[in-house]
Write a protein that holds these residues in place. Structure first.
Motif, PDB file in Angstrom:
ATOM      1  N   TYR A  40      -4.501  10.258  -1.450  1.00 26.49           N
ATOM      2  CA  TYR A  40      -4.894   9.002  -2.069  1.00 26.49           C
ATOM      3  C   TYR A  40      -3.777   7.969  -1.935  1.00 26.49           C
ATOM      4  CZ  TYR A  40      -8.713  11.655  -4.147  1.00 26.49           C
ATOM      5  OH  TYR A  40      -9.822  12.441  -4.330  1.00 26.49           O
ATOM      6  N   TYR A  41      -4.202   6.710  -1.747  1.00 25.89           N
ATOM      7  CA  TYR A  41      -3.280   5.584  -1.631  1.00 25.89           C
ATOM      8  C   TYR A  41      -3.706   4.506  -2.618  1.00 25.89           C
ATOM      9  CZ  TYR A  41      -1.412   7.460   2.756  1.00 25.89           C
ATOM     10  OH  TYR A  41      -0.798   8.242   3.716  1.00 25.89           O
ATOM     11  N   ILE A  42      -2.740   3.683  -2.998  1.00 28.50           N
ATOM     12  CA  ILE A  42      -3.024   2.569  -3.889  1.00 28.50           C
ATOM     13  C   ILE A  42      -2.484   1.286  -3.291  1.00 28.50           C
ATOM     14  CG2 ILE A  42      -0.924   3.034  -5.234  1.00 28.50           C
ATOM     15  CD1 ILE A  42      -2.341   1.787  -7.652  1.00 28.50           C
ATOM     16  N   GLU A  43      -3.255   0.222  -3.399  1.00 32.61           N
ATOM     17  CA  GLU A  43      -2.815  -1.099  -2.969  1.00 32.61           C
ATOM     18  C   GLU A  43      -2.753  -2.009  -4.191  1.00 32.61           C
ATOM     19  OE1 GLU A  43      -4.154  -4.926  -0.203  1.00 32.61           O
ATOM     20  OE2 GLU A  43      -5.343  -3.079  -0.167  1.00 32.61           O
ATOM     21  N   VAL A  62       0.872  -1.178   0.000  1.00 29.11           N
ATOM     22  CA  VAL A  62       0.000   0.000   0.000  1.00 29.11           C
ATOM     23  C   VAL A  62       0.906   1.224   0.000  1.00 29.11           C
ATOM     24  CG1 VAL A  62      -1.791   1.285   1.211  1.00 29.11           C
ATOM     25  CG2 VAL A  62      -1.827  -1.216   1.239  1.00 29.11           C
ATOM     26  N   LYS A  63       0.708   2.081  -0.983  1.00 28.25           N
ATOM     27  CA  LYS A  63       1.625   3.196  -1.167  1.00 28.25           C
ATOM     28  C   LYS A  63       0.848   4.467  -1.496  1.00 28.25           C
ATOM     29  CE  LYS A  63       6.247   3.686  -3.155  1.00 28.25           C
ATOM     30  NZ  LYS A  63       7.223   3.074  -4.118  1.00 28.25           N
ATOM     31  N   VAL A  64       1.347   5.606  -1.009  1.00 30.05           N
ATOM     32  CA  VAL A  64       0.706   6.879  -1.302  1.00 30.05           C
ATOM     33  C   VAL A  64       0.920   7.214  -2.771  1.00 30.05           C
ATOM     34  CG1 VAL A  64       2.741   8.259  -0.684  1.00 30.05           C
ATOM     35  CG2 VAL A  64       0.462   9.284  -0.566  1.00 30.05           C
ATOM     36  N   VAL A  65      -0.123   7.730  -3.409  1.00 29.55           N
ATOM     37  CA  VAL A  65      -0.028   8.126  -4.815  1.00 29.55           C
ATOM     38  C   VAL A  65       0.711   9.460  -4.877  1.00 29.55           C
ATOM     39  CG1 VAL A  65      -1.318   8.710  -6.890  1.00 29.55           C
ATOM     40  CG2 VAL A  65      -2.177   6.938  -5.349  1.00 29.55           C
ATOM     41  N   PRO A  66       1.840   9.535  -5.574  1.00 25.74           N
ATOM     42  CA  PRO A  66       2.621  10.773  -5.604  1.00 25.74           C
ATOM     43  C   PRO A  66       1.837  11.920  -6.234  1.00 25.74           C
ATOM     44  CG  PRO A  66       3.426   9.228  -7.254  1.00 25.74           C
ATOM     45  CD  PRO A  66       2.450   8.483  -6.412  1.00 25.74           C
ATOM     46  N   GLY A  67       2.059  13.111  -5.689  1.00 28.98           N
ATOM     47  CA  GLY A  67       1.401  14.296  -6.209  1.00 28.98           C
ATOM     48  C   GLY A  67       0.039  14.569  -5.622  1.00 28.98           C
ATOM     49  N   THR A  68      -0.449  13.683  -4.738  1.00 32.71           N
ATOM     50  CA  THR A  68      -1.776  13.872  -4.157  1.00 32.71           C
ATOM     51  C   THR A  68      -1.706  14.397  -2.730  1.00 32.71           C
ATOM     52  OG1 THR A  68      -1.895  11.601  -3.309  1.00 32.71           O
ATOM     53  CG2 THR A  68      -2.627  11.970  -5.569  1.00 32.71           C
ATOM     54  N   ASP A  69      -0.512  14.745  -2.267  1.00 34.57           N
ATOM     55  CA  ASP A  69      -0.323  15.280  -0.910  1.00 34.57           C
ATOM     56  C   ASP A  69      -0.855  14.332   0.161  1.00 34.57           C
ATOM     57  OD1 ASP A  69       0.864  17.620  -1.893  1.00 34.57           O
ATOM     58  OD2 ASP A  69      -1.089  18.555  -2.205  1.00 34.57           O
ATOM     59  N   ALA A 113      -1.707  10.581  14.540  1.00 36.07           N
ATOM     60  CA  ALA A 113      -2.561   9.399  14.626  1.00 36.07           C
ATOM     61  C   ALA A 113      -2.456   8.592  13.339  1.00 36.07           C
ATOM     62  CB  ALA A 113      -4.006   9.818  14.868  1.00 36.07           C
ATOM     63  N   GLU A 114      -2.793   7.318  13.414  1.00 37.80           N
ATOM     64  CA  GLU A 114      -2.718   6.442  12.261  1.00 37.80           C
ATOM     65  C   GLU A 114      -3.724   6.872  11.191  1.00 37.80           C
ATOM     66  OE1 GLU A 114      -3.143   1.673  11.142  1.00 37.80           O
ATOM     67  OE2 GLU A 114      -3.226   2.366  13.236  1.00 37.80           O
ATOM     68  N   THR A 115      -3.271   6.910   9.958  1.00 37.34           N
ATOM     69  CA  THR A 115      -4.123   7.359   8.860  1.00 37.34           C
ATOM     70  C   THR A 115      -5.190   6.309   8.556  1.00 37.34           C
ATOM     71  OG1 THR A 115      -2.269   8.574   7.898  1.00 37.34           O
ATOM     72  CG2 THR A 115      -4.152   8.138   6.473  1.00 37.34           C
ATOM     73  N   LYS A 116      -6.437   6.741   8.506  1.00 34.08           N
ATOM     74  CA  LYS A 116      -7.532   5.856   8.184  1.00 34.08           C
ATOM     75  C   LYS A 116      -7.848   5.985   6.700  1.00 34.08           C
ATOM     76  CE  LYS A 116     -12.236   4.538   9.478  1.00 34.08           C
ATOM     77  NZ  LYS A 116     -13.410   4.839  10.331  1.00 34.08           N
ATOM     78  N   LEU A 117      -7.904   4.839   6.010  1.00 32.57           N
ATOM     79  CA  LEU A 117      -8.111   4.832   4.572  1.00 32.57           C
ATOM     80  C   LEU A 117      -9.495   4.307   4.243  1.00 32.57           C
ATOM     81  CD1 LEU A 117      -4.657   3.377   3.423  1.00 32.57           C
ATOM     82  CD2 LEU A 117      -5.319   5.775   3.677  1.00 32.57           C
ATOM     83  N   ASN A 118     -10.177   5.010   3.370  1.00 31.32           N
ATOM     84  CA  ASN A 118     -11.497   4.590   2.904  1.00 31.32           C
ATOM     85  C   ASN A 118     -11.398   4.175   1.438  1.00 31.32           C
ATOM     86  OD1 ASN A 118     -12.769   5.281   5.362  1.00 31.32           O
ATOM     87  ND2 ASN A 118     -12.854   7.428   4.732  1.00 31.32           N
ATOM     88  N   LYS A 119     -11.897   2.999   1.144  1.00 29.54           N
ATOM     89  CA  LYS A 119     -11.849   2.472  -0.219  1.00 29.54           C
ATOM     90  C   LYS A 119     -12.805   3.262  -1.108  1.00 29.54           C
ATOM     91  CE  LYS A 119     -12.940  -1.747  -2.820  1.00 29.54           C
ATOM     92  NZ  LYS A 119     -13.353  -3.156  -2.711  1.00 29.54           N
ATOM     93  N   ILE A 120     -12.293   3.718  -2.271  1.00 25.99           N
ATOM     94  CA  ILE A 120     -13.147   4.469  -3.189  1.00 25.99           C
ATOM     95  C   ILE A 120     -13.343   3.739  -4.514  1.00 25.99           C
ATOM     96  CG2 ILE A 120     -12.614   6.709  -2.176  1.00 25.99           C
ATOM     97  CD1 ILE A 120     -10.689   7.211  -4.449  1.00 25.99           C
ATOM     98  N   THR A 121     -12.418   2.864  -4.892  1.00 26.74           N
ATOM     99  CA  THR A 121     -12.601   2.094  -6.126  1.00 26.74           C
ATOM    100  C   THR A 121     -11.716   0.863  -6.106  1.00 26.74           C
ATOM    101  OG1 THR A 121     -12.583   2.190  -8.555  1.00 26.74           O
ATOM    102  CG2 THR A 121     -10.821   3.338  -7.423  1.00 26.74           C
ATOM    103  N   ALA A 168      -7.590   8.995   2.059  1.00 25.44           N
ATOM    104  CA  ALA A 168      -7.273   9.162   3.483  1.00 25.44           C
ATOM    105  C   ALA A 168      -8.223  10.157   4.131  1.00 25.44           C
ATOM    106  CB  ALA A 168      -5.829   9.621   3.646  1.00 25.44           C
ATOM    107  N   GLU A 169      -8.682   9.818   5.326  1.00 25.19           N
ATOM    108  CA  GLU A 169      -9.509  10.743   6.090  1.00 25.19           C
ATOM    109  C   GLU A 169      -8.638  11.820   6.713  1.00 25.19           C
ATOM    110  OE1 GLU A 169     -11.851   8.855   9.028  1.00 25.19           O
ATOM    111  OE2 GLU A 169     -13.212   7.876   7.594  1.00 25.19           O
ATOM    112  N   ASP A 170      -9.226  12.989   6.936  1.00 25.38           N
ATOM    113  CA  ASP A 170      -8.508  14.058   7.618  1.00 25.38           C
ATOM    114  C   ASP A 170      -8.237  13.633   9.058  1.00 25.38           C
ATOM    115  OD1 ASP A 170      -8.599  15.622   5.369  1.00 25.38           O
ATOM    116  OD2 ASP A 170     -10.493  16.590   5.935  1.00 25.38           O
TER     117      ASP A 170
END
Length: 571
Positions: free
Chosen positions: A267-270, A257-264, A318-326, A310-312
């Motif tokens: 967004y993350y991708i697995e 699972v990695k952060v998508v570059p350029g999205t600050d 705190a640990e980043t909470k990820l919500n699946k979008i697609t 990622a949620e704000d």
């Protein structure tokens, strides 16, 4: 600023060629002697004074005059075209193949294209379209377009706004189309006016003087072109800002699972799974190609991925909470879009090193038992490894993508494509250490004239045998470190793109095409009727398609005593 007063009483700005009120030529600007009465008028920009031909005193005037020159604009465009052409000789940095020897442009261009590639890189053509000098060149073209347009548009607008029917006789008889008729009745003139109205001419009269005009809007075609080009140039310049344009490259391993570059970090991708389909080696259609390349040929490769948002964070740290979008499959012709970003499948790597297991032996006894064993996670290596039998190994240097250059040892990239280590080995109950080096020497020094001691690393072959078996820099080591096994990961190469300048390019292109149609399919046509005693003087002018204007005049004066106009340009 000096002013010139015409005999009609109108005061014209300096540089005016034709009087703004009556159209009489201003002799000092026409350079005409008394014997040259039939010389055709210069109707360019309606003879109005342009700033570039009037002011030339201050530095601002000189800069304005420089950029108002059409020749300067053409040369700037030519230079941009030449630079753009050179930039297409070799691929730009963002298009370096994912399976290249190195994606570092400093290494890729010289190794792939030789001396010409090295010159290409050193001159900055590898990143041409975002280089400072190319962007300045584009900006100068935009400045030239703006200045050229303003320098001509303003006086032309003022002149065309004053389309007076009553013109000086010299203005009439020095038009390209001209005729003189001694006797014309009012009925004939009414017939001509009706026919001109039928041809969609706008009729304006003043004291018996008539001007019929149509297609004036076509004169603005070039300026509409300029507006479209300026919008396109602005869009091109905006592509240097990350907010407007993003083009990044992302490597993500299976299960990572990695952060998508350029999205600050939004967004993350697995990478759930990487799928590679190949053509069968016995397939007659691809048998020759497979034999020629010496490897299998992929028919499809794709990344089965999950995109998270990622949620704000309410609490910092705190640990980043990820919500699946697609959840989708990313393949060559099937990108995935989310939040204004697009992910494209660009490449893959099947043999990235992930873990390496090392064993310790006595230096002079190849058949001795294993004295110790440890495993290094190449993505998260520890600084030291303590073994159960008392040995301790410190990792003093780690090069993920090891290379030896003329400047020394370095790592080409942060990816573990060719790992190398410098170990410090401490025997049990000893404070004295031994330094050992393990790495693929040939892969690192190839082409530098350095004598290698091992076999080159082959992606599909026996990679363990290609590493140096614990090179002893001091020549006094009692132990050696050998690679026992290597774990590989498969990873996908994805291109992350966002282009908010595309609507501007589309708008600019549409406006440009409107200007092209506007100036190409319509013409500004004018017909003047000047009363003289019992007859009239008839003249006509157009910015293009003189044949069409002549046909309009023929239809208007057909079966009347009015003489057909002659083309004075041929006399």
């Amino acid at each position: 600023m000096n002013h010139i007063k015409c005999e009609c009483g109108h005061v014209n700005p300096e540089g005016t060629v034709l009087c703004e009120a009556c159209g009489k030529p201003i002799a000092e600007n026409q350079h005409i002697d008394g014997n040259d009465k039939k010389k055709l008028l210069n109707m360019r920009y309606e003879g109005s004074a342009r700033r570039s031909t009037t002011y030339n005193k201050t530095i601002i005037d000189k800069i304005w005059n420089f950029f108002s020159s059409v020749k300067v604009g053409v040369w700037l465009i030519v230079l941009a075209l030449i630079a753009s052409g050179i930039g297409t000789i070799f691929p730009q940095e963002q298009y370096i193949p994912s399976d290249a020897i190195s994606r570092d442009p400093q290494i890729f261009y010289p190794e792939t294209y030789g001396i010409f590639g090295k010159i290409f890189y050193q001159l900055g053509f590898h990143n041409l379209y975002s280089s400072w000098w190319y962007l300045i060149l584009i900006a100068l073209i935009g400045v030239s377009l703006v200045v050229c347009s303003l320098d001509r548009f303003v006086p032309l607008y003022k002149a065309l706004k004053r389309q007076k029917p009553k013109r000086h006789e010299t203005f009439i008889n020095r038009q390209r189309f001209y005729s003189e008729t001694d006797h014309v009745s009012s009925e004939d003139l009414n017939t001509v006016k009706e026919r001109l109205l039928q041809q969609r001419y706008k009729i304006t009269e003043e004291d018996g003087h008539i001007v019929a005009e149509k297609g004036r809007f076509s004169r603005w075609g070039p300026y509409v072109n300029h507006i479209g080009l300026i919008i396109i140039l602005i869009a091109a310049l905006l592509r240097i800002t990350p907010f407007m344009y993003l083009n990044e490259y992302l490597w993500v391993r299976e299960g990572e699972v990695k952060v998508v570059p350029g999205t600050d970090g939004e967004y993350y991708i697995e990478n759930k799974e990487f799928v590679l389909d190949t053509y069968a080696e016995d397939d007659e259609r691809f048998k020759d190609a497979i034999a020629k390349q010496g490897r299998v040929i992929p028919s499809n490769f794709q990344t089965n991925a999950i995109i998270y948002q990622a949620e704000d964070q309410e609490v910092i740290g705190a640990e980043t909470k990820l919500n699946k979008i697609t959840d989708d499959e990313i393949s060559m012709n099937h990108p995935v879009k989310f939040g204004g970003y697009t992910l494209y499948q660009q490449g893959y790597q099947l043999n990235e090193f992930s873990k390496m297991t090392f064993k310790i032996y006595e230096m002079n006894d190849p058949d001795a038992d294993v004295l110790g064993e440890f495993t290094v996670d190449l993505f998260n290596p520890k600084t030291e490894y303590k073994l159960d039998n008392g040995f301790k190994v410190e990792v003093t240097e780690y090069y993920p993508d090891y290379i030896i250059t003329e400047d020394g040892i370095s790592s080409k990239t942060k990816d573990s494509n060719n790992p190398a280590f410098v170990f410090k080995l401490f025997p049990p109950n000893s404070e004295e250490s031994e330094i050992s080096f393990v790495g693929n020497v040939l892969g690192a020094v190839e082409g530098l004239g350095i004598d290698p001691t091992v076999v080159e690393l082959q992606p599909m072959g026996n990679v363990i045998g290609s590493f140096a078996p614990s090179v002893d820099p001091t020549g006094e080591n009692n132990y050696r470190i050998l690679i026992d096994s290597i774990d590989f990961d498969r990873k996908s190469g994805l291109s992350v793109k966002r282009d908010r300048t595309l609507p501007l390019f589309i708008i600019g292109a549409l406006i440009f095409m409107i200007g092209v149609v506007q100036g190409m399919y319509w013409q500004h046509r004018r017909i003047w009727i000047h009363p003289k005693k019992q007859g009239i003087l008839l003249a006509g002018h157009t910015n293009k398609n003189w044949f069409g204007l002549k046909k309009d005049i023929e239809k208007a004066i057909e079966n009347t005593p009015i003489q057909m106009v002659k083309d004075q340009n041929n006399e």
